[in-house]
Scaffold this active site. Structure first.
Site, PDB file in Angstrom:
ATOM      1  CB  THR A 228      27.586   5.862  22.292  1.00 57.63           C
ATOM      2  OG1 THR A 228      27.911   5.245  21.027  1.00 57.63           O
ATOM      3  CG2 THR A 228      26.964   4.824  23.204  1.00 57.63           C
ATOM      4  N   GLY A 229      26.916   8.473  20.078  1.00 57.64           N
ATOM      5  CA  GLY A 229      27.536   9.580  19.335  1.00 57.64           C
ATOM      6  C   GLY A 229      27.068  10.924  19.866  1.00 57.64           C
TER       7      GLY A 229
ATOM      8  CB  VAL B  22      23.534  13.465  16.687  1.00 55.47           C
ATOM      9  CG1 VAL B  22      22.033  13.634  16.447  1.00 55.47           C
ATOM     10  CG2 VAL B  22      24.304  14.524  15.911  1.00 55.47           C
TER      11      VAL B  22
ATOM     12  NE  ARG C 179      20.178  14.942   5.787  1.00 57.29           N
ATOM     13  CZ  ARG C 179      21.362  15.310   6.221  1.00 57.29           C
ATOM     14  NH1 ARG C 179      22.222  15.881   5.386  1.00 57.29           N
ATOM     15  NH2 ARG C 179      21.704  15.134   7.470  1.00 57.29           N
TER      16      ARG C 179
ATOM     17  CB  CYS D 108      23.373  20.842  11.181  1.00 53.04           C
ATOM     18  SG  CYS D 108      24.945  20.526  10.354  1.00 53.04           S
TER      19      CYS D 108
ATOM     20  CB  SER E  98      29.521  19.919  18.196  1.00 54.69           C
ATOM     21  OG  SER E  98      28.686  20.853  17.553  1.00 54.69           O
ATOM     22  N   GLY E  99      29.575  19.279  14.933  1.00 55.70           N
ATOM     23  CA  GLY E  99      28.927  18.650  13.790  1.00 55.70           C
ATOM     24  C   GLY E  99      29.700  17.463  13.249  1.00 55.70           C
TER      25      GLY E  99
ATOM     26  CG  HIS F 195      26.517  24.751  12.433  1.00 50.69           C
ATOM     27  ND1 HIS F 195      27.621  24.312  13.124  1.00 50.69           N
ATOM     28  CD2 HIS F 195      26.134  23.710  11.643  1.00 50.69           C
ATOM     29  CE1 HIS F 195      27.899  23.064  12.770  1.00 50.69           C
ATOM     30  NE2 HIS F 195      27.008  22.671  11.878  1.00 50.69           N
TER      31      HIS F 195
END
EC number: 1.2.1.11
Lengths: 363, 363
Positions: free
Chosen positions: B42-43, B45, B131, B160, B190-191, B269
């Protein structure tokens, strides 16, 4: 001139020598203020010049405002006075002023500044037209104001994005000597004038409001396009930062790589600057140099949210520096974030400070 | 897995080998699609993953959506179906999926990704948590997707701002070998998720609307502050760009100097990148390399207003490059302007492309 042609007496002290039409006249000590003309007074920068003139500690006696027929006749407030904007004419530029401040675009400066100069006036020009002419001093008072000692004629005010960058770098350059600058700008719309401010306002309300000042919508967007493009792929704005920086520091070996970007900010330019020196800067010393630099405000404690942003520094005449850090790979390289009010230090304030510096050097 | 546990038949062809709880089973050729789980559906992304999954040419049979109790129970549209969001539980992560896509923040990934992996699932994680773990592949499919051949377990989706930068630089790095990158970002809200989009909308309408997602107002402002600050003065976001770039290119000699800045843009971006190579790039060749690069769109004719802006490239899965020019002083240095939809190529699309790459390598 203030002594001879102004009818009003106000507190202050101005002395020195000056020329009218090539004749050197000694100005006697007197207590009346300066006689200043503003060309392009109804534009965003012109209005800001009026505002700055009313705030700073400069003894101004008389202000006259000039503009094209489009806005001549408008009334502007200055201190407790109302000034009616006069139509700009050649003859009016031949009258006598202590200083004429131009911010009406390159074409007007090209045509009228030489007329004013011929008449013996000092012109401080905010357009780009005269900046790179060899005989014209390009001045940020805190950086190279000394070159104006004894000077008469046209003086160029540098580009807004150059001014704040050289302001922050000058104290470091003196100690470590700059070799190379990589700068990316985040420039506000006020740099494009009142129409651009309106355009951003309208587009924030209605994303379909058509762009006219800019080639593409500016609201919710970033435009890597300020002024025209050259064949080498750089814009005129970017090359200004290269050429003007070299001229102000009088050093053609300084390398500048600039990317100039318009962002949806109403006022206040930001710059991400990575600078490589010939010697290794020490962070503590860098902070001391910037913290004690004239016209610079160090705002650098990010953990406490102390870093400058354009919204926060609006209305200030200072150049703000934060996010100072050493490159992770090169000990001679620093990065920093530089923010200033582009209408003030980037334009109007710098022009008024040129007057202040010249008056100061007369003493 | 799709063959064994899915009841639906849809066109497509999937084959290869896989493990469940350490047991290698041959998957026979079949014509049913993939079974995919989305954690954090629901986020901002998560929703974009659903959108991208419905658009791209990937044979997906079943999608399950998971979220915390805050949004579990919500209904999401996917193709012609309505999916009810399930509450995320350990047991549900132990069920069998072809791929589980996580975008629910580092804490959720830390806790649930190993459970899903233990159960034999492939996890593609969009958080930063995994990561930089040595054994976890960090993948941009067009750049280093080959390292996933035969891999099972957790795969990390890069940040991103890293993804779009390495996308544009990879074709050049292969030929000229990168030495140093100086990058300044212009990152959209939006990030930071849906709440940040709302915050910018509200502040555009009312500048006094108090910031909550960001520490300072973002409307009409630029914040050189993304994620937390480290002692060396860099932010976590900036160090991600350093470390992730080195990891993706498997080269710790590449120097990266990053300044990450949030700007009042809703989505997309932008990056101002100045890159120095070990050999001298030729502009014609650079344009050919980028023009033919997979997933890259060259938009570079500024005189014709051809340069990318975030507003224009929204909704695209491509990485856009423009404003390519040679440094005025160093023949080994290029500058460019890189723009991508951060929710798509910067997050959802890259994750979905990892699936595509893995499926392709099975053939």
């Amino acid at each position: 001139m203030c002594c001879l042609f102004s009818g009003m007496i106000s507190p202050g002290f101005v002395s020195g020598s000056f020329f009218i039409n090539g004749v050197d006249k000694k100005r006697e000590a007197c207590e009346i203020g300066l006689n200043i003309g503003i060309v392009g007074a109804t534009g965003a920068v012109g209005r800001k010049v009026l505002e700055v003139l009313s705030e700073r500690n400069l003894n101004v006696d008389k202000v006259r405002c000039f503009a094209s027929s489009r806005t001549a006749g408008e009334q502007l407030e200055w201190k407790d006075k109302t000034i009616t904007v006069e139509l700009l004419t050649e003859n009016k530029m031949k009258e006598e002023y202590d200083y004429l401040l131009f911010s009406a675009g390159g074409d007007i400066s090209k045509e009228y500044a030489p007329i004013a100069k011929e008449a013996g006036n000092i012109v401080i020009d905010n357009s780009s037209y005269w900046r790179m002419h060899e005989e014209i001093p390009l001045v940020v008072p805190e950086v190279n104001g000394h070159i104006l000692r004894g000077y008469k004629g046209i003086i160029a005010n540098p580009n807004c994005s150059t001014i704040q960058m050289v302001m922050a770098l000058a104290p470091l350059h003196r100690v470590y000597q700059m070799k190379r600058i990589v700068v990316s700008t985040y420039q506000a719309v006020s740099g494009s004038g009142n129409k651009a401010i309106l355009e951003l306002e309208k587009q924030n309300d209605d994303p379909k409001y058509p762009p006219s000042v800019y080639p593409k919508p500016i609201a919710a967007n970033c435009l890597p396009h300020i002024d025209v493009f050259y064949e080498n792929g750089f814009t005129k704005e970017e090359l200004k930062m290269v050429n003007e920086t070299q001229k102000i520091f009088n050093d053609e070996t300084i390398q500048v790589n600039a990317t100039a970007v318009r962002v949806p900010v109403f006022n206040g330019h930001s710059e991400s600057v990575t600078v490589t020196f010939n010697s290794t800067p020490r962070l503590l010393e860098v902070r001391e140099l910037l913290g004690s630099g004239s016209g610079i405000t160090l705002l650098d404690d990010p953990g406490q949210l102390k870093y400058p942003t354009p919204l926060e520094i609006q209305g200030s005449d200072s150049t703000f520096v934060g996010r100072i850090r050493k490159d992770l790979f090169d000990p001679c390289t620093l990065s920093m974030w530089i923010v200033a009010d582009n209408l003030r230090k980037g334009a109007a304030t710098n022009a008024v400070q040129i007057i202040e510096k010249m008056e100061e050097m007369k003493n």
